[in-house]
Scaffold this motif. Sequence first.
Motif, PDB file in Angstrom:
ATOM      1  N   GLY A  48       0.789  -1.218   0.000  1.00 35.25           N
ATOM      2  CA  GLY A  48       0.000   0.000   0.000  1.00 35.25           C
ATOM      3  C   GLY A  48       0.823   1.271   0.000  1.00 35.25           C
ATOM      4  O   GLY A  48       1.986   1.292  -0.416  1.00 35.25           O
ATOM      5  N   LEU A  49       0.201   2.342   0.477  1.00 36.16           N
ATOM      6  CA  LEU A  49       0.875   3.640   0.528  1.00 36.16           C
ATOM      7  C   LEU A  49       2.106   3.576   1.421  1.00 36.16           C
ATOM      8  O   LEU A  49       3.117   4.209   1.131  1.00 36.16           O
ATOM      9  N   MET A  50       2.014   2.802   2.515  1.00 36.90           N
ATOM     10  CA  MET A  50       3.177   2.745   3.408  1.00 36.90           C
ATOM     11  C   MET A  50       4.376   2.115   2.704  1.00 36.90           C
ATOM     12  O   MET A  50       5.508   2.556   2.880  1.00 36.90           O
ATOM     13  N   GLY A  51       4.138   1.129   1.874  1.00 35.76           N
ATOM     14  CA  GLY A  51       5.228   0.526   1.121  1.00 35.76           C
ATOM     15  C   GLY A  51       5.824   1.476   0.104  1.00 35.76           C
ATOM     16  O   GLY A  51       7.044   1.528  -0.085  1.00 35.76           O
ATOM     17  N   ILE A  52       4.954   2.266  -0.533  1.00 34.96           N
ATOM     18  CA  ILE A  52       5.422   3.220  -1.542  1.00 34.96           C
ATOM     19  C   ILE A  52       6.342   4.265  -0.927  1.00 34.96           C
ATOM     20  O   ILE A  52       7.421   4.553  -1.453  1.00 34.96           O
ATOM     21  N   VAL A  53       5.935   4.850   0.204  1.00 31.32           N
ATOM     22  CA  VAL A  53       6.754   5.913   0.794  1.00 31.32           C
ATOM     23  C   VAL A  53       8.071   5.355   1.329  1.00 31.32           C
ATOM     24  O   VAL A  53       9.130   5.967   1.175  1.00 31.32           O
TER      25      VAL A  53
END
Length: 193
Positions: A47-52
Amino acid sequence: MRKLKHLCVFCGASTPSHAAHAQAILELGNTMLSRRIGLVYGGGRVGLMGIVAERVMAGGGTVLGVIPHQLQRRELANLDVTELKLVDTMHERKTIMYERSDGFVVMPGGFGTLDEAMEILTWKQLGIHDKPIVFVSIGGYFDGLAALFERSIQDGLLKPEYRQLFAIVPSIGALFEYLDSYEPKMEGISPWA
């Protein structure tokens, strides 16, 4: 405000259906890199946490991930971050994230994101800390939450001065403008008065 060394980012562990959320989280990572601000986050690859986390790591930044043992498989613990802490409980996760951060950024997410944000906001209300808390309302994502807070004030369930505990901004640029000018405002605000 003193220089931010580490920002905690609360955000979704799911892949967003709107490209604007992923673009904003990449912009956040890029801006943190350019300012040499380390990332503290939930420790997952998804998710977004992985992307950042991937963006900050790819740019040579530092990343602390904090993940409970029970979420290691579900959120695919990111073993490639600078430091990964495995903990027993969600409360322990939030405590470490709080202790290692100079401020908190709330990006779009679900129940877990809101849980983390509300707890850190409550701690500020209780005078436990005076670190900045900023909701980044990409595409109006947090408009409903802002309306709920205002309704709570109107209904006498929150004090009007609690608006000072957090900010809701529309973009990553506005986030860093707020952080650059942030001054602690808790003096004179009592949760009990």
